[in-house]
Motif scaffolding. Structure first.
Motif, PDB file in Angstrom:
ATOM      1  N   LEU A 870       0.838  -1.201   0.000  1.00  0.00           N
ATOM      2  CA  LEU A 870       0.000   0.000   0.000  1.00  0.00           C
ATOM      3  C   LEU A 870       0.874   1.253   0.000  1.00  0.00           C
ATOM      4  O   LEU A 870       0.629   2.204  -0.739  1.00  0.00           O
ATOM      5  N   ARG A 871       1.894   1.208   0.841  1.00  0.00           N
ATOM      6  CA  ARG A 871       2.772   2.358   0.934  1.00  0.00           C
ATOM      7  C   ARG A 871       3.466   2.585  -0.410  1.00  0.00           C
ATOM      8  O   ARG A 871       3.611   3.709  -0.876  1.00  0.00           O
ATOM      9  N   PHE A 872       3.850   1.472  -1.033  1.00  0.00           N
ATOM     10  CA  PHE A 872       4.496   1.624  -2.334  1.00  0.00           C
ATOM     11  C   PHE A 872       3.542   2.276  -3.330  1.00  0.00           C
ATOM     12  O   PHE A 872       3.912   3.203  -4.055  1.00  0.00           O
ATOM     13  N   LEU A 873       2.294   1.813  -3.338  1.00  0.00           N
ATOM     14  CA  LEU A 873       1.328   2.385  -4.283  1.00  0.00           C
ATOM     15  C   LEU A 873       1.127   3.876  -4.007  1.00  0.00           C
ATOM     16  O   LEU A 873       0.955   4.670  -4.930  1.00  0.00           O
ATOM     17  N   ALA A 874       1.160   4.231  -2.729  1.00  0.00           N
ATOM     18  CA  ALA A 874       0.950   5.634  -2.384  1.00  0.00           C
ATOM     19  C   ALA A 874       2.122   6.484  -2.854  1.00  0.00           C
ATOM     20  O   ALA A 874       1.947   7.637  -3.230  1.00  0.00           O
ATOM     21  N   HIS A 875       3.307   5.900  -2.847  1.00  0.00           N
ATOM     22  CA  HIS A 875       4.489   6.688  -3.181  1.00  0.00           C
ATOM     23  C   HIS A 875       4.818   6.666  -4.659  1.00  0.00           C
ATOM     24  O   HIS A 875       5.550   7.510  -5.143  1.00  0.00           O
ATOM     25  N   TRP A 876       4.308   5.679  -5.340  1.00  0.00           N
ATOM     26  CA  TRP A 876       4.748   5.449  -6.708  1.00  0.00           C
ATOM     27  C   TRP A 876       4.208   6.531  -7.639  1.00  0.00           C
ATOM     28  O   TRP A 876       3.009   6.706  -7.763  1.00  0.00           O
ATOM     29  N   ASP A 877       5.133   7.229  -8.256  1.00  0.00           N
ATOM     30  CA  ASP A 877       4.741   8.252  -9.214  1.00  0.00           C
ATOM     31  C   ASP A 877       4.753   7.601 -10.591  1.00  0.00           C
ATOM     32  O   ASP A 877       5.736   7.666 -11.316  1.00  0.00           O
ATOM     33  N   TRP A 878       3.633   6.952 -10.942  1.00  0.00           N
ATOM     34  CA  TRP A 878       3.626   6.174 -12.182  1.00  0.00           C
ATOM     35  C   TRP A 878       3.667   7.043 -13.420  1.00  0.00           C
ATOM     36  O   TRP A 878       3.887   6.567 -14.513  1.00  0.00           O
ATOM     37  N   ARG A 879       3.456   8.331 -13.229  1.00  0.00           N
ATOM     38  CA  ARG A 879       3.533   9.211 -14.396  1.00  0.00           C
ATOM     39  C   ARG A 879       4.944   9.280 -14.935  1.00  0.00           C
ATOM     40  O   ARG A 879       5.166   9.397 -16.132  1.00  0.00           O
ATOM     41  N   SER A 880       5.922   9.236 -14.021  1.00  0.00           N
ATOM     42  CA  SER A 880       7.289   9.379 -14.510  1.00  0.00           C
ATOM     43  C   SER A 880       8.189   8.196 -14.177  1.00  0.00           C
ATOM     44  O   SER A 880       9.306   8.144 -14.653  1.00  0.00           O
ATOM     45  N   GLU A 881       7.709   7.275 -13.337  1.00  0.00           N
ATOM     46  CA  GLU A 881       8.593   6.155 -13.001  1.00  0.00           C
ATOM     47  C   GLU A 881       7.991   4.850 -13.492  1.00  0.00           C
ATOM     48  O   GLU A 881       6.833   4.568 -13.230  1.00  0.00           O
ATOM     49  N   PRO A 882       8.805   4.034 -14.135  1.00  0.00           N
ATOM     50  CA  PRO A 882       8.333   2.689 -14.434  1.00  0.00           C
ATOM     51  C   PRO A 882       8.501   1.813 -13.197  1.00  0.00           C
ATOM     52  O   PRO A 882       9.338   2.113 -12.347  1.00  0.00           O
ATOM     53  N   LEU A 883       7.688   0.788 -13.094  1.00  0.00           N
ATOM     54  CA  LEU A 883       7.907  -0.201 -12.033  1.00  0.00           C
ATOM     55  C   LEU A 883       8.713  -1.324 -12.659  1.00  0.00           C
ATOM     56  O   LEU A 883       8.238  -1.996 -13.576  1.00  0.00           O
ATOM     57  N   VAL A 884       9.946  -1.475 -12.211  1.00  0.00           N
ATOM     58  CA  VAL A 884      10.812  -2.493 -12.803  1.00  0.00           C
ATOM     59  C   VAL A 884      11.012  -3.608 -11.801  1.00  0.00           C
ATOM     60  O   VAL A 884      11.445  -3.377 -10.680  1.00  0.00           O
ATOM     61  N   LEU A 885      10.662  -4.818 -12.214  1.00  0.00           N
ATOM     62  CA  LEU A 885      10.846  -5.973 -11.332  1.00  0.00           C
ATOM     63  C   LEU A 885      11.922  -6.858 -11.917  1.00  0.00           C
ATOM     64  O   LEU A 885      11.784  -7.370 -13.025  1.00  0.00           O
ATOM     65  N   VAL A 917      -0.529   4.033 -19.736  1.00  0.00           N
ATOM     66  CA  VAL A 917      -0.643   4.752 -18.476  1.00  0.00           C
ATOM     67  C   VAL A 917       0.395   4.224 -17.485  1.00  0.00           C
ATOM     68  O   VAL A 917       1.419   4.828 -17.247  1.00  0.00           O
ATOM     69  N   VAL A 918       0.116   3.061 -16.957  1.00  0.00           N
ATOM     70  CA  VAL A 918       1.016   2.495 -15.958  1.00  0.00           C
ATOM     71  C   VAL A 918       2.002   1.577 -16.667  1.00  0.00           C
ATOM     72  O   VAL A 918       1.632   0.837 -17.570  1.00  0.00           O
ATOM     73  N   PHE A 919       3.240   1.660 -16.244  1.00  0.00           N
ATOM     74  CA  PHE A 919       4.308   1.001 -16.970  1.00  0.00           C
ATOM     75  C   PHE A 919       4.981   0.006 -16.029  1.00  0.00           C
ATOM     76  O   PHE A 919       5.619   0.393 -15.050  1.00  0.00           O
ATOM     77  N   VAL A 920       4.818  -1.280 -16.293  1.00  0.00           N
ATOM     78  CA  VAL A 920       5.393  -2.309 -15.424  1.00  0.00           C
ATOM     79  C   VAL A 920       6.233  -3.249 -16.271  1.00  0.00           C
ATOM     80  O   VAL A 920       5.718  -3.910 -17.171  1.00  0.00           O
ATOM     81  N   ALA A 921       7.517  -3.283 -15.988  1.00  0.00           N
ATOM     82  CA  ALA A 921       8.391  -4.141 -16.774  1.00  0.00           C
ATOM     83  C   ALA A 921       8.989  -5.215 -15.879  1.00  0.00           C
ATOM     84  O   ALA A 921       9.294  -4.981 -14.722  1.00  0.00           O
TER      85      ALA A 921
END
Lengths: 1126, 319
Positions: A870-885, A917-921
């Motif tokens: 939850l905290r991650f979702l609150a902090h994640w600025d998906w407009r400019s950051e990709p989520l890289v796993l 919109v949301v970028f998850v790699a």
């Protein structure tokens, strides 16, 4: 030669900041650490205080205080209690004697001389305060004149009595001089009950502006004065007491409370160290000044240290762990001085602030001074340092710097330092934020379980010789017991970390006695070891014949009491054993804690004595320890299904792989997989089958799809033939649009209840689609459509099988992952977001906090995993950051940069975010959209993603603000008032709709449908198997509505069986100019009441009632009620 | 009820009153906009057809029949076509091989014969898969074309619409559903259940459809091959011979060609790699490049951080 110019360049130091940073960059080489250096510089700029404005008038005030204290009138020796009574009477100021107070009969005499030596110490002089500190304190010390002390004062608290007396005198004069302009109170210095100090808080300065707490809103230039306070601390002269007598093993408090000498032999390390520390204010001030002079970066390194400690909840006071900024600075200074023992090289003064910071973290992460004393400087006192708790021994000043630390805070510091070291070693992730920005001491995110002790049990009065206070005494007992019970090797380490949080002690008014501390409020946080936490049988020592073994068993029995029993284990002999009856890690831990604390401390027997937090979430879902068995059973059913398929002999192509693709088969569905026969149709578990490459597929997409149908029919018939009566198969048609998409699937229902849905993968299909997307001769709209089909194809046959495999692997690696995923999904469900998100996206978000857990370690329970997600979702600025796993664990940095660049490119092409919109790699999919777009549409859309962030933000705010008091159910309560339209489905009808039979009238036109169910034996459907569910009826309905009102109404729905659907009107579609092809149903303006049609652009407005009436007609009896916000 | 304009542009406005339902008991009015049909490409029936926009999403032909009947009486309505029906009128068009489709499109002008067309339609119908929905939903705001008996009826309908505004007697939607309950499949749970039922068609019927399709597909493939063969030898009117796939040898598979190309690229790549770092100047150049890259990335980082600073709040530790 190449190397020569490089060397020369290194030597000539260019002075500008940029060049320095550039050089560091050249040395370190990796992109991330350069960014880290730059970011810390930025941080230092941001938090630095402008002392001139922030502490306006502080210097003057200090001078005034000095002269006022100098005005203390000396007097001749008087009996101490008499003298104290005299002050109380005259100035109405209590003398803050430490406990036990001097008795009336004692014949100590106190005299007073004028204090002469004053100094300001601490971070005010070294200018290492930061804006974000909780309170800004100026420490002013004055020396108690040597002539009023005697050498033997080190015994039996005498010095502290005198100190308290002097302090009371000072407070009397200060009250006289500052009583109207400042608030005065007593406080224990760092929570040390031996050392009361005066706190002087100037009343709001300037009058006009109120003391603001949000300095960060103003620039450095327009800073407002802070709400600072001044502590006035009396101290002893350096070298006054013989340090040889104050070593850690000495016993200096020899008188018990009643004057008996029973506890005389116990060493009093805390008392001794406090006494030494009293004389060390001035020496340490010199040490720090020297360090500042020698090393330019020292100050900044201290600031970084302060922030790092602050974000982890550490501070100088006993309650905060006894390791604060002062200890950090001192340790750093000593390390810079070259005060090393063997092994730890001292630091070079030419290091930069970040390097110093890293070195400190490194030092703290390798020196576990709770276990092994750490001696700085050549030690002569090594042998004295026994079991006095954590020790950092400064052998020059002969002081244990860590004397305020407790074993648990030292363990915590060690652990935190190790975690931070892990961040700093991982060059691929963002190092800066977890180090300095994120708050890492929130209880619910840090600990798997928190217990609050509400009742103290009975105190053991006699052991109170070390003057640390009852609370500490008690807590340390609790800690020792729990450590033995939960985290010792003996019982196989159920807990990785046990932390005790003591209640803070508050200042108290001058005229009162300090409030007696209470044990209630002591909190014990426990971090599970996920591999051992679920064990129900604890094996103790072997019950053997040797003396050693006997002694071990005796000790074991003494500790565990009546719970210990002898048991024989297969191949393991007879052992002392403890058996527990609970099932989940949390319940087990609770059971053990209640039992053992009750046994040894007589608390915990009543439910109210101990309150446990952190479990409410799993009750909510509910998560059971048996869940994983059900998931495993599903997996097993799948394996046998796969074997059945592979065993089919008459297939024209060889089966290469049957891969599962649904959440049920990767331990990730909210609901458990359905494995028993039921009379309600359920959606089968999905899988894809691929065959050996073959040239037999026709070279046409439509023909491939038909061939697949033929194939499915064949597989179905073969299966039914082979397992006659035990398997039923159905070929179902997809609810698709065109003939080139996948057309059909095969549902296989086993007699046992397990059911599977199979789709066929054809490699030629992908090649054809790919070719068509690249074919320039084909029309653009067809190419776009093909591209979408290709994405769907890849998602179904490439990404989903890989994803399922990845998640399954990680679920076995992290036992808490499955629960965390399911909780997070439930959260998405309850807030009606799930309809807009793919399962995989939510799973990846949960996985992210496990494989990139900074600033902690991977969560060891579902709760912490959920809160951190939850905290991650609150902090994640998906407009400019990709989520890289980095699911593979070895993603090259080049890939990461490529992913970031791709996101940037997307944002440039599509700044309004209508496609991406949301970028998850992940390691397998670097395109970043495989899990966040379905059929060419972004999932979620920008509106929904924004809503997700907003919801996560408010949820984590609640978690942060309410702490343990949080009622976790509130996180899962949807707020329905934000929706414009609410559609309530009829739950009974919805359930009934899921049940269909092959004999049902296919069109639904029968005049009077046969009434079923009145007599079971007359119902023709009794004993007949229901059809599987092609798709959930409410889902199908919603899909239709979504297509019909695309862009006008946005629907929100949770799980597939959610009966409340929310919807929001698109504000941009409210009114428009009339044209032939309108996006929705509009009514002409003027049908309302006024003739405001003078505005030319608008001649139709959205016909809301009309639309809702349409929805009501489509939904028919399925919809119970439609509410519309007016 | 308030009075609305009776026309917007060249469209007449037809208000339809919607009977309230228990789940949404408010009275509602739907507005359909209609005019004479005048498509960009005229057709023979334009004079006797009406163009409707903003039809309700649950419209069927029968609904519109009853609507017209309530305006001008029975016997005027002939048929209705909805916009989404036109779009996928021929789903089996994709059924032929890509290559064949192209060739056929280019060279089938002469092959139009009436009987053959009917034959084709029949074949295609047999290959079609059964629909899984008893009744489609329209897009909201969608259009339809209604074909009436004659041009006079169009006139009458438009007049009747104008009269509706004066008399305030709006036609009611869904009367057909009551009168014609046997011919309009119901919506709601029955509709959804029927969908689930229809999603699992009879296996034999499905097999038959697939077989019909493959027969059709083989036939088309053969036709295409024939045309290709013919074109190989026949120069067109300008004297050019079209180059088509497959020559004297068996037609090359596209897949094989791609595979070969990939292999060739791989070989080239390998060769290039072997030659890298062979000469000293290559090494030196590479080092230089790396250094430049380092500097460039450093600059980028700095830019990124200044961008972050502009956003504010990024550098303040949380409290």
């Amino acid at each position: 030669m190449e190397s020569a110019p490089a060397k020369r360049r290194k030597l000539d130091h260019s002075q500008t900041k940029t060049d320095n940073a550039l050089q560091t960059a050249a040395v370190t080489g990796v992109s991330r650490s350069r960014a880290f250096v730059l970011e810390t510089e930025e941080l230092l700029d941001e938090v630095s205080l402008d002392y001139a404005t922030a502490f306006k008038g502080a210097d003057e005030l200090l001078h005034k205080i000095k002269s006022s204290i100098e005005s203390i009138e000396p007097h001749e020796p008087t009996q101490i209690t008499e003298a104290a009574a005299r002050i109380e009477k005259k100035h109405r100021v209590k003398v803050p004697f430490p406990d036990p107070r001097p008795s009336k009969s004692s014949n100590y005499k106190v005299s007073v001389a004028k204090p002469t030596q004053f100094n300001v110490v601490g971070s005010y002089v070294s200018k290492t305060m930061v804006k974000t500190q909780k309170c800004h304190t100026i420490d002013m010390v004055f020396l108690i004149p040597a002539e009023i002390l005697q050498e033997k004062d080190y015994l039996d608290l005498r010095y502290f009595y005198k100190r308290a007396y002097v302090l009371a005198l000072a407070s009397a004069v200060l009250q006289n001089d500052f009583g109207t302009t400042a608030d005065l109170s007593y406080e224990h210095l760092h929570g040390n009950p031996l050392c009361p100090v005066i706190v002087l808080q100037p009343q709001a300065l300037g009058g006009s502006e109120k003391p603001s707490s949000d300095e960060n809103s103003g620039d450095a230039q327009t800073q407002k004065p802070l709400d600072y306070r001044i502590r006035i601390i009396p101290c002893a002269p350096d070298e006054f007491f013989p340090k040889s007598k104050l070593h850690l093993g000495a016993s200096l408090v020899r008188k018990g409370k009643d004057g008996d000498n029973s506890s005389a032999s116990l060493p009093t390390p805390f008392y001794n160290s406090t006494l030494v520390a009293e004389g060390c204010f001035f020496p340490y001030l010199r040490v720090l000044r020297q360090a500042e002079k020698r090393c330019k970066a020292f100050k900044n390194a201290c600031i970084l240290g302060r922030i790092w400690l602050q974000q982890r909840g550490f501070g100088g006071s006993v309650a905060q762990g006894g390791f604060g900024h002062f200890e950090w600075a001192l340790l750093l200074a000593l390390l810079l001085q070259g005060g090393e023992n063997k092994g730890n090289a001292s630091l070079s003064p030419s290091l930069s602030s970040t390097q110093l910071f890293k070195a400190m973290v490194q030092f703290l992460s390798v020196t576990n001074f709770a276990e092994k004393p750490c001696v700085l400087g050549s030690s002569t006192a090594g042998e004295d340092i026994s079991d006095a708790g954590p020790v950092i021994y400064d052998s020059v000043r002969q002081l244990n710097i860590a004397f305020k630390m407790s074993p648990w805070s030292a363990a915590m510091l060690y652990q935190q330092a190790r975690w931070t070291r892990n961040i700093l070693n991982d060059s691929s992730v963002d190092q800066f934020n977890p180090c300095f920005i994120l708050k890492a001491d929130l209880p619910l995110q840090s600990f798997d379980m928190i217990a609050r002790l509400n009742r103290s049990g009975k105190f053991d009065e006699t052991a109170e010789s070390d003057c640390r206070g009852k609370v500490w005494q008690f807590s340390s007992k609790v800690y020792r017991i729990l450590k033995r019970a939960l985290s010792d090797k003996e019982l196989g380490e159920r807990a990785r970390l046990i932390h005790v949080r003591l209640p803070e002690c508050a200042p108290w008014p001058l005229a009162e006695k300090p409030k007696s501390p209470k044990v209630s409020g002591v909190e014990v946080g426990i971090l599970f070891d996920p591999t051992n936490a679920g064990r129900t049988v604890d094996r103790g020592p072997v019950a053997g014949p040797s003396a050693q073994e006997k002694e071990d068993c005796e000790k074991f029995r003494r500790f565990w009491g009546s719970k210990a029993e002898l048991r024989r284990f297969e191949g393991d002999g007879i052992r002392e054993t403890v058996l527990w009856s609970s099932a989940s890690p949390f319940d087990l831990c609770e059971e053990i804690m209640r039992y053992i604390l009750n046994l040894h401390l007589q608390i915990g027997a009543l439910d109210d004595d101990l309150t446990f937090y952190g479990h409410a979430l799993s009750r909510l879902l509910p998560l059971n320890p048996t869940d994983s068995a059900v998931f495993n059973a599903a997996r097993k059913a799948f394996t046998s299904f796969e074997r059945d398929i592979r065993d089919l002999e008459d297939l024209p192509l060889q089966v290469r792989q049957v891969a599962p693709i649904c959440p049920e088969l990767r331990h990730a569905s909210v609901k458990l997989p359905q494995l028993s026969p039921s009379n309600i149709g359920s959606q089968p578990m999905e899988a894809v089958i691929s065959f050996e490459a073959s040239g037999k597929w026709p070279e046409s997409l439509a023909a491939i799809q038909r061939t697949k149908i033929a194939f499915l029919l064949m597989i179905g018939n073969l299966l039914e033939e082979k397992k006659r009566g035990r398997v039923k198969t159905w070929v179902g048609l997809e609810d698709g649009q065109s003939d080139i998409e996948n057309l059909a699937f095969l549902d296989i229902v086993y007699e046992s209840g397990a059911s599977f849905r199979l789709r066929i993968h054809s490699d030629l299909e992908e090649a054809l689609l790919e070719r068509q997307t690249k074919d320039k001769t084909v029309e653009q709209h067809i190419r776009t459509r093909t591209a979408a089909s290709l994405a769907t194809f890849r998602r179904l046959y490439t990404h989903l099988p890989l994803h399922t495999q990845t998640i399954s692997t990680f679920v076995t690696r992290f036992p808490a992952l499955s629960g965390a995923i399911r909780l997070l999904k439930q959260w998405f469900n309850m807030h009606k977001l799930s309809y807009h998100f793919t399962d995989e996206f939510i799973e990846l978000v949960a996985l992210h906090v496990f494989i990139s857990p900074y600033p902690w370690d991977a969560p060891s329970s579902a709760n912490t995993g959920f809160f951190r997600a939850l905290r991650f979702l609150a902090h994640w600025d998906w407009r400019s950051e990709p989520l890289v796993l980095d699911t593979g664990g070895d993603m090259p940095p080049a890939d990461r940069t490529a992913i970031a660049t791709r996101l940037e490119a997307w944002r440039k092409i599509d700044p309004s975010m209508s496609h991406t919109v949301v970028f998850v790699a992940t390691a397998q999919d670097t395109t970043g959209v495989a899990y966040t777009s379905v059929d060419g549409h972004a999932k979620p859309t920008k509106v929904v993603a924004t809503r997700m962030t907003a919801l996560a933000k408010s949820a984590s705010r609640v978690v942060r603000e309410q702490g343990l008091a949080l009622d976790t159910r509130t996180l899962f309560v949807p707020s329905l008032k934000e929706y414009d339209v609410l559609i309530y489905l009829n739950g009974r009808v919805a359930k009934d709709t899921r049940r269909t039979y092959p004999t049902d009238d296919p069109i639904g036109l029968a005049e009077n449908p046969v009434k079923h169910g009145k007599f079971k034996n007359l119902d023709e459907r009794t004993g007949q198997e229901p059809l599987p569910l092609a798709q959930y009826p409410s889902q199908a309905l919603l899909k239709h509505l979504d297509e019909a009102y695309d862009g006008v109404l946005v629907f929100f729905r949770g799980a597939a069986d959610d009966t409340t659907i929310g919807a929001i009107w698109n504000p941009q579609a409210q009114s428009r100019k009339f044209k032939i092809n309108m996006p929705a149903s509009y009514k002409p303006v003027g049908t309302t009441d006024s003739d405001e049609s003078d505005e030319e652009e608008v001649d139709v407005v959205l016909n809301r009632e009309g639309i809702l009436a349409e929805i009501a007609r489509v939904g028919g009896d399925l919809i119970e009620k439609i509410d519309m916000k007016t | 009820m308030a009075v609305g304009p009776s026309t917007i542009g060249d469209f007449s406005v037809l208000p339809i009153s919607i009977p309230p339902l228990p789940s949404f008991p408010r009275p509602a009015t739907h507005y359909v906009y209609l005019r004479r049909n005048a498509p960009k490409i005229p057709t023979a029936t334009d004079s006797r057809s009406l163009f409707l926009t903003n039809v309700p999403i649950d419209s069927t032909e029968l609904h519109l029949r009853h609507l017209i009947a309530s305006l001008v009486g029975n016997g005027r309505f002939e048929s209705a076509t909805f916009e989404d029906e036109k779009r996928d009128a021929n789903p089996v068009a994709d059924a032929q091989p890509v290559q064949a489709a192209r060739l056929l499109a280019a060279h089938s002008k002469k092959r139009k014969r009436e009987g053959e067309d009917a034959e084709r339609a029949r074949e295609e119908e047999a290959a079609r898969l059964p629909s899984t929905w008893t009744r489609p939903l329209r897009r909201s705001g969608g259009t339809a074309v209604v074909l009436l008996a004659d041009a006079k009826s169009v006139e009458q309908v438009l007049k009747a619409v104008a009269k509706v505004h004066r008399s305030k007697k709006y036609p009611t939607w869904g009367v057909g559903e009551v009168h014609d309950a046997k011919r309009i499949p119901p919506l709601g749970s029955v509709w959804l259940k029927a969908h689930n039922r229809l999603s699992y068609p009879d296996k034999d019927a499905l097999q038959a459809a697939v077989d019909a399709f493959s027969a059709l597909f083989t036939k088309r493939e053969q036709e295409a091959a024939e045309i290709a063969k013919r074109l190989r030898n026949e120069p067109d009117e300008d004297g050019f011979v079209t180059v088509t796939r497959g020559g004297r040898n068996a037609p090359a598979s596209r897949n094989e060609a791609e595979e070969a190309k990939r292999k060739m690229l791989e070989r080239q790549e390998k060769k290039r790699e072997e030659m890298a770092n062979f000469y000293r100047f290559q090494l030196r150049e590479r080092q230089k490049e790396e250094q430049a890259e380092l500097l460039k990335r450093f600059e980028e980082d700095r830019k990124k951080i200044s961008a972050m600073r502009e956003k504010r709040g990024k550098f303040v530790p949380e409290s």
